[in-house]
Design a protein around this motif. Structure first.
Motif, PDB file in Angstrom:
ATOM      1  N   TYR A 109       0.461  -0.751   0.237  1.00  0.00           N
ATOM      2  CA  TYR A 109      -0.120   0.322  -0.055  1.00  0.00           C
ATOM      3  C   TYR A 109       1.014   1.061   0.199  1.00  0.00           C
ATOM      4  CZ  TYR A 109      -3.541   3.455   1.420  1.00  0.00           C
ATOM      5  OH  TYR A 109      -4.260   4.772   1.527  1.00  0.00           O
ATOM      6  N   GLU A 110       1.941   0.961   1.035  1.00  0.00           N
ATOM      7  CA  GLU A 110       2.702   1.964   1.146  1.00  0.00           C
ATOM      8  C   GLU A 110       3.105   2.384  -0.739  1.00  0.00           C
ATOM      9  OE1 GLU A 110       4.874   3.118   4.952  1.00  0.00           O
ATOM     10  OE2 GLU A 110       5.173   1.219   4.404  1.00  0.00           O
ATOM     11  N   MET A 111       3.709   1.546  -1.590  1.00  0.00           N
ATOM     12  CA  MET A 111       5.114   1.252  -2.059  1.00  0.00           C
ATOM     13  C   MET A 111       3.330   2.320  -3.281  1.00  0.00           C
ATOM     14  SD  MET A 111       6.435  -1.996  -1.911  1.00  0.00           S
ATOM     15  CE  MET A 111       6.616  -2.278  -3.598  1.00  0.00           C
ATOM     16  N   ALA A 112       2.015   1.348  -3.413  1.00  0.00           N
ATOM     17  CA  ALA A 112       1.376   2.092  -4.692  1.00  0.00           C
ATOM     18  C   ALA A 112       1.715   3.539  -4.709  1.00  0.00           C
ATOM     19  CB  ALA A 112       0.328   1.694  -3.901  1.00  0.00           C
ATOM     20  N   SER A 113       1.264   4.588  -2.675  1.00  0.00           N
ATOM     21  CA  SER A 113       0.955   5.345  -2.479  1.00  0.00           C
ATOM     22  C   SER A 113       2.349   6.265  -2.826  1.00  0.00           C
ATOM     23  CB  SER A 113       0.976   6.036  -1.305  1.00  0.00           C
ATOM     24  OG  SER A 113      -0.362   4.964  -0.663  1.00  0.00           O
ATOM     25  N   TYR A 114       3.541   5.708  -2.268  1.00  0.00           N
ATOM     26  CA  TYR A 114       4.261   7.240  -2.809  1.00  0.00           C
ATOM     27  C   TYR A 114       5.048   7.200  -4.091  1.00  0.00           C
ATOM     28  CZ  TYR A 114       4.906   7.790   2.111  1.00  0.00           C
ATOM     29  OH  TYR A 114       5.106   7.769   3.282  1.00  0.00           O
ATOM     30  N   GLY A 115       4.480   6.030  -4.693  1.00  0.00           N
ATOM     31  CA  GLY A 115       4.970   5.776  -6.371  1.00  0.00           C
ATOM     32  C   GLY A 115       3.975   6.751  -6.392  1.00  0.00           C
ATOM     33  N   CYS A 116       3.136   7.189  -7.063  1.00  0.00           N
ATOM     34  CA  CYS A 116       2.156   7.714  -6.790  1.00  0.00           C
ATOM     35  C   CYS A 116       2.706   9.490  -6.332  1.00  0.00           C
ATOM     36  CB  CYS A 116       0.691   8.076  -6.333  1.00  0.00           C
ATOM     37  SG  CYS A 116       0.236   6.622  -7.098  1.00  0.00           S
ATOM     38  N   LEU A 117       2.904   9.541  -5.682  1.00  0.00           N
ATOM     39  CA  LEU A 117       3.080  11.011  -4.722  1.00  0.00           C
ATOM     40  C   LEU A 117       4.767  11.265  -5.393  1.00  0.00           C
ATOM     41  CD1 LEU A 117       1.995  10.359  -0.813  1.00  0.00           C
ATOM     42  CD2 LEU A 117       1.514  12.567  -2.452  1.00  0.00           C
ATOM     43  N   HIS A 118       5.515  10.697  -5.317  1.00  0.00           N
ATOM     44  CA  HIS A 118       6.686  10.699  -6.558  1.00  0.00           C
ATOM     45  C   HIS A 118       6.480  11.806  -7.466  1.00  0.00           C
ATOM     46  CE1 HIS A 118      10.793   9.640  -8.677  1.00  0.00           C
ATOM     47  NE2 HIS A 118      11.189  10.841  -7.504  1.00  0.00           N
ATOM     48  N   GLU A 119       5.957  10.949  -8.019  1.00  0.00           N
ATOM     49  CA  GLU A 119       5.803  10.932  -9.781  1.00  0.00           C
ATOM     50  C   GLU A 119       4.787  12.806  -9.729  1.00  0.00           C
ATOM     51  OE1 GLU A 119       7.568   8.262 -11.960  1.00  0.00           O
ATOM     52  OE2 GLU A 119       6.340   9.970 -12.565  1.00  0.00           O
ATOM     53  N   GLY A 125       6.419  20.225  -9.834  1.00  0.00           N
ATOM     54  CA  GLY A 125       7.831  20.704  -9.747  1.00  0.00           C
ATOM     55  C   GLY A 125       8.500  20.861  -8.862  1.00  0.00           C
ATOM     56  N   ASN A 126       8.678  20.427  -8.027  1.00  0.00           N
ATOM     57  CA  ASN A 126       8.476  20.199  -6.555  1.00  0.00           C
ATOM     58  C   ASN A 126      10.302  19.658  -6.117  1.00  0.00           C
ATOM     59  OD1 ASN A 126       9.227  19.890  -3.915  1.00  0.00           O
ATOM     60  ND2 ASN A 126       7.646  21.145  -3.677  1.00  0.00           N
ATOM     61  N   LYS A 127      10.923  19.967  -6.679  1.00  0.00           N
ATOM     62  CA  LYS A 127      12.393  18.821  -6.886  1.00  0.00           C
ATOM     63  C   LYS A 127      13.019  17.736  -5.197  1.00  0.00           C
ATOM     64  CE  LYS A 127      15.046  20.040 -10.550  1.00  0.00           C
ATOM     65  NZ  LYS A 127      15.492  21.027 -11.288  1.00  0.00           N
ATOM     66  N   GLU A 128      12.785  19.186  -4.523  1.00  0.00           N
ATOM     67  CA  GLU A 128      12.092  18.733  -3.027  1.00  0.00           C
ATOM     68  C   GLU A 128      11.884  17.471  -2.532  1.00  0.00           C
ATOM     69  OE1 GLU A 128      12.558  21.997   0.139  1.00  0.00           O
ATOM     70  OE2 GLU A 128      13.045  20.819   1.707  1.00  0.00           O
ATOM     71  N   GLN A 134      10.913   9.681  -2.835  1.00  0.00           N
ATOM     72  CA  GLN A 134      11.400   8.585  -3.820  1.00  0.00           C
ATOM     73  C   GLN A 134      12.248   7.880  -2.420  1.00  0.00           C
ATOM     74  OE1 GLN A 134      11.471   7.948  -6.810  1.00  0.00           O
ATOM     75  NE2 GLN A 134      13.278   6.444  -6.536  1.00  0.00           N
ATOM     76  N   GLU A 135      13.171   8.606  -1.268  1.00  0.00           N
ATOM     77  CA  GLU A 135      14.250   8.539  -0.045  1.00  0.00           C
ATOM     78  C   GLU A 135      13.261   6.823   0.205  1.00  0.00           C
ATOM     79  OE1 GLU A 135      16.666  12.152   0.404  1.00  0.00           O
ATOM     80  OE2 GLU A 135      15.343  11.030   2.198  1.00  0.00           O
ATOM     81  N   ILE A 136      11.587   7.615   0.796  1.00  0.00           N
ATOM     82  CA  ILE A 136      10.982   6.720   1.408  1.00  0.00           C
ATOM     83  C   ILE A 136      10.444   5.722   0.842  1.00  0.00           C
ATOM     84  CG2 ILE A 136       8.196   7.118   2.637  1.00  0.00           C
ATOM     85  CD1 ILE A 136       8.697   9.774   2.519  1.00  0.00           C
ATOM     86  N   LEU A 137      10.284   5.403  -0.741  1.00  0.00           N
ATOM     87  CA  LEU A 137       9.539   4.364  -1.819  1.00  0.00           C
ATOM     88  C   LEU A 137      10.655   4.272  -1.659  1.00  0.00           C
ATOM     89  CD1 LEU A 137       7.791   3.545  -3.360  1.00  0.00           C
ATOM     90  CD2 LEU A 137       9.447   5.058  -5.079  1.00  0.00           C
ATOM     91  N   GLU A 138      12.104   3.361  -1.623  1.00  0.00           N
ATOM     92  CA  GLU A 138      13.630   3.399  -1.983  1.00  0.00           C
ATOM     93  C   GLU A 138      13.300   2.294  -0.707  1.00  0.00           C
ATOM     94  OE1 GLU A 138      14.665   2.570  -4.041  1.00  0.00           O
ATOM     95  OE2 GLU A 138      13.874   3.875  -5.260  1.00  0.00           O
TER      96      GLU A 138
END
Ligand SMILES: [Fe+2]
Ligand SMILES: [Fe+2]
Length: 198
Positions: A109-119, A125-128, A134-138
């Motif tokens: 569930y977390e991987m799916a959520s952070y995949g979307c949030l990261h994209e 346009g918020n690189k930070e 991305q760090e959380i997703l990894e």
């Protein structure tokens, strides 16, 4: 009209709530585990999860927003099921396999959520924020892989109540419930389980 930013901030609030619930749940899961390696893996991920709460606060900040949570019904449900399965299998050789399956549902569930949030952070346009997400997703992916390894190396066989020669198997992202595939010249776990239960 609702914007992508509104969608992003809503999902961010969902995960902020989810992570704080997971911080409370993981010590209970670690206490329920009877495999030392699983206990350690859960406690190591607890530390990372505490870090996820802080990273999400930084993501809110990067959008000049105050961190706030919105009840994550999915996580409430997944953790409730985790509690139930842990109670059901307390004292059983299948307890660690049960805990791994519950934990992997949360990780996915977390991987799916952070995949979307990261994209979405990238699109906004918020690189930070994108880098933090991305760090959380990894870390979620790595935690999931550790659980897969523990399931394959011991917990699934232990749940079966006998020692099984696992041979070589292809890796997949989740195995809590996976049965061995390929050309193993031995009976499937399902056949073994049936034989045992007869
Ligand atoms: Fe997390
Ligand atoms: Fe996680």
């Amino acid at each position: 009209m609702k914007t992508l930013k509104a969608l992003f901030l809503g999902e961010l609030a969902d995960m902020y709530d989810a992570e704080r619930r997971i911080v409370k749940a993981l010590p209970k899961m670690a206490a329920a585990a009877t495999c030392d390696k699983l206990k350690k893996a859960i406690l190591a991920h607890l530390k990372e999860t505490e870090g996820h709460v802080r990273k999400l606060e930084q993501v809110f900040q990067s959008f000049d927003e105050k961190a706030k949570g919105k009840t994550c019904e999915a996580t409430v449900g997944l953790l409730k099921e985790g509690d139930e399965i842990a109670a059901d299998f307390k004292g059983s050789p299948a307890i660690n396999a049960a805990l791994i399956s519950a934990a992997q549902k949360v990780e996915h569930y977390e991987m799916a959520s952070y995949g979307c949030l990261h994209e979405w952070a990238g699109l906004l346009g918020n690189k930070e924020a994108a880098a933090l997400l991305q760090e959380i997703l990894e870390q979620e992916k790595a935690a999931n892989e550790t659980l897969t390894e523990l399931a394959r190396s011991s917990s699934n066989d232990e749940a079966l109540g006998e020692s099984v020669d696992t041979g070589s198997e292809e890796a997949s992202e989740h195995t809590g419930g996976d049965l061995p595939r390929g050309s193993r010249p031995v009976k499937s776990n399902h056949d073994r389980a049936e034989a045992i239960s007869r």
